[in-house]
Design an enzyme around this catalytic site. Sequence first.
Site, PDB file in Angstrom:
ATOM      1  N   GLU A 179       0.833  -1.214   0.000  1.00 57.05           N
ATOM      2  CA  GLU A 179       0.000   0.000   0.000  1.00 57.05           C
ATOM      3  C   GLU A 179       0.864   1.259   0.000  1.00 57.05           C
ATOM      4  O   GLU A 179       2.082   1.200   0.224  1.00 57.05           O
ATOM      5  CB  GLU A 179      -0.936   0.006   1.213  1.00 57.05           C
ATOM      6  CG  GLU A 179      -0.224   0.051   2.550  1.00 57.05           C
ATOM      7  CD  GLU A 179      -1.090   0.646   3.662  1.00 57.05           C
ATOM      8  OE1 GLU A 179      -1.600   1.770   3.489  1.00 57.05           O
ATOM      9  OE2 GLU A 179      -1.228  -0.007   4.714  1.00 57.05           O
ATOM     10  N   LYS A 183      -5.542  10.738   0.797  1.00 60.09           N
ATOM     11  CA  LYS A 183      -5.668   9.358   1.283  1.00 60.09           C
ATOM     12  C   LYS A 183      -6.908   8.755   0.625  1.00 60.09           C
ATOM     13  O   LYS A 183      -8.009   9.279   0.776  1.00 60.09           O
ATOM     14  CB  LYS A 183      -5.810   9.395   2.806  1.00 60.09           C
ATOM     15  CG  LYS A 183      -6.087   8.073   3.474  1.00 60.09           C
ATOM     16  CD  LYS A 183      -6.312   8.292   4.971  1.00 60.09           C
ATOM     17  CE  LYS A 183      -7.059   7.134   5.590  1.00 60.09           C
ATOM     18  NZ  LYS A 183      -7.595   7.472   6.920  1.00 60.09           N
ATOM     19  N   VAL A 199      -5.462   0.257   2.854  1.00 67.11           N
ATOM     20  CA  VAL A 199      -5.579  -1.195   2.740  1.00 67.11           C
ATOM     21  C   VAL A 199      -6.749  -1.547   1.808  1.00 67.11           C
ATOM     22  O   VAL A 199      -6.621  -2.380   0.907  1.00 67.11           O
ATOM     23  CB  VAL A 199      -5.765  -1.844   4.136  1.00 67.11           C
ATOM     24  CG1 VAL A 199      -6.194  -3.309   4.017  1.00 67.11           C
ATOM     25  CG2 VAL A 199      -4.477  -1.726   4.943  1.00 67.11           C
ATOM     26  N   ASP A 259     -17.431   4.967  13.756  1.00 67.07           N
ATOM     27  CA  ASP A 259     -16.175   4.971  13.007  1.00 67.07           C
ATOM     28  C   ASP A 259     -15.612   3.559  12.866  1.00 67.07           C
ATOM     29  O   ASP A 259     -14.954   3.044  13.772  1.00 67.07           O
ATOM     30  CB  ASP A 259     -15.158   5.907  13.678  1.00 67.07           C
ATOM     31  CG  ASP A 259     -13.942   6.138  12.803  1.00 67.07           C
ATOM     32  OD1 ASP A 259     -13.791   5.450  11.777  1.00 67.07           O
ATOM     33  OD2 ASP A 259     -13.127   7.011  13.160  1.00 67.07           O
ATOM     34  N   SER A 275     -13.448   1.320   9.969  1.00 72.09           N
ATOM     35  CA  SER A 275     -12.691   1.473   8.725  1.00 72.09           C
ATOM     36  C   SER A 275     -13.301   0.678   7.573  1.00 72.09           C
ATOM     37  O   SER A 275     -13.741  -0.468   7.752  1.00 72.09           O
ATOM     38  CB  SER A 275     -11.252   1.010   8.935  1.00 72.09           C
ATOM     39  OG  SER A 275     -10.559   1.015   7.701  1.00 72.09           O
ATOM     40  N   ALA A 276     -13.274   1.281   6.404  1.00 72.82           N
ATOM     41  CA  ALA A 276     -13.712   0.582   5.184  1.00 72.82           C
ATOM     42  C   ALA A 276     -12.807  -0.613   4.874  1.00 72.82           C
ATOM     43  O   ALA A 276     -13.181  -1.481   4.072  1.00 72.82           O
ATOM     44  CB  ALA A 276     -13.729   1.552   4.003  1.00 72.82           C
ATOM     45  N   ASP A 277     -11.648  -0.682   5.509  1.00 75.35           N
ATOM     46  CA  ASP A 277     -10.760  -1.846   5.322  1.00 75.35           C
ATOM     47  C   ASP A 277     -11.498  -3.140   5.674  1.00 75.35           C
ATOM     48  O   ASP A 277     -11.280  -4.179   5.039  1.00 75.35           O
ATOM     49  CB  ASP A 277      -9.520  -1.755   6.225  1.00 75.35           C
ATOM     50  CG  ASP A 277      -8.555  -0.647   5.824  1.00 75.35           C
ATOM     51  OD1 ASP A 277      -8.764  -0.019   4.767  1.00 75.35           O
ATOM     52  OD2 ASP A 277      -7.599  -0.410   6.594  1.00 75.35           O
ATOM     53  N   LYS A 286      -3.391  -1.733  15.677  1.00 75.98           N
ATOM     54  CA  LYS A 286      -2.937  -0.914  16.804  1.00 75.98           C
ATOM     55  C   LYS A 286      -4.062  -0.756  17.816  1.00 75.98           C
ATOM     56  O   LYS A 286      -5.238  -0.701  17.445  1.00 75.98           O
ATOM     57  CB  LYS A 286      -2.536   0.471  16.314  1.00 75.98           C
ATOM     58  CG  LYS A 286      -1.275   0.460  15.496  1.00 75.98           C
ATOM     59  CD  LYS A 286      -0.746   1.875  15.300  1.00 75.98           C
ATOM     60  CE  LYS A 286       0.597   1.849  14.630  1.00 75.98           C
ATOM     61  NZ  LYS A 286       0.557   2.285  13.241  1.00 75.98           N
TER      62      LYS A 286
END
Length: 306
Positions: free
Chosen positions: A27, A89, A109, A141, A143-145, A162
């Site tokens: 990435e 981003k 990602v 919230d 992540s779209a990952d 993390k």
Amino acid sequence: MSLEQFLDVAPEVAEAVKNNKPVVALESTIISHGMPYPQNVETALNVEKVIRDNGAIPATTAIIGGRLKAGLSKDEIEYLGKTGQGVTKVSRRDIPVIVAKGMDGASTVATTMIIAAMAGVKIFATGGIGGVHRGAQQTFDISADLEELAHTPVTVVCAGAKAILDLPLTLEYLETQGVPVLGYQTEELPAFYTRKSGLSVDYRIDTPQELAKVIHVKKELGLQGGILVTNPIPEEYSMDPDTINRAIDQAIEESKQQGIHGKDTTPFLLARVKDITGGDSLDSNIQLVYNNAKVAAQTAVELSKL
Ligand code: PSU
Ligand code: MN
């Protein structure tokens, strides 16, 4: 659908994919938003070398001048690293706009999985993935990952996530979405800077051969979505959990006070954790990426034999 209209696959990558030779995607948000210059460029180039040294071809992804790229030149990597946060981003929802406007973008990602799948690359190495943020019960919230892992057939090798995230909720989400979460030579989910989280992965995998077989079987069965491989940071680079957790708590507190939200949250937290812990966390971050690149390349080699 003619993808060539929008997608440039580097000749070396295209040749390898066509002949079922090992390729590993990488990435670029980690380059532009995840690490400071010049360590980001140095790391990005070294990661490519680690992949080559382990028998595979690297395909670093990004959007340059509106073109989706699988395989970047040294100059393009240098440009992304030097421009840093000045590069957009790009997660899934940003792709059509950045392409249509002919802009540059760093792939998260999610976007790297999308470009890899378009280019025919099956495995991807990175540092950490996005996930369910702490407080997501209120903020939504997530992540779209995680959605990408649910739908796009690419295996992601990372060092866990993390603790800026809610790790138990991230695992619950992945379970709901049917994403296998595998531990590389461990039963415990690693927490990026540390090898331990107190949480279990679904299955332990001990060798690149074993991992390649799981990837292969999933594809043959026609099951959609990706696989998440969590590979613990090497012992000698792992950090003191108290130091890192204090830094994370402080960073999250500051992000709340400053009203940081949306796509800015993760880069803000990453940058603050790095600043609060000095250079130590950056060193660890770099080393775990190399470690993931090695496992991904070795697995790509095994995959190419199946
Ligand atoms: N976590 C890290 N380092 C990173 C990222 C996440 O430890 O560089 C980057 C990755 O590109 C990841 C993205 O896909 O942040 C997730 O952003 P968001 O939470 O906004 O989806
Ligand atoms: Mn988010």
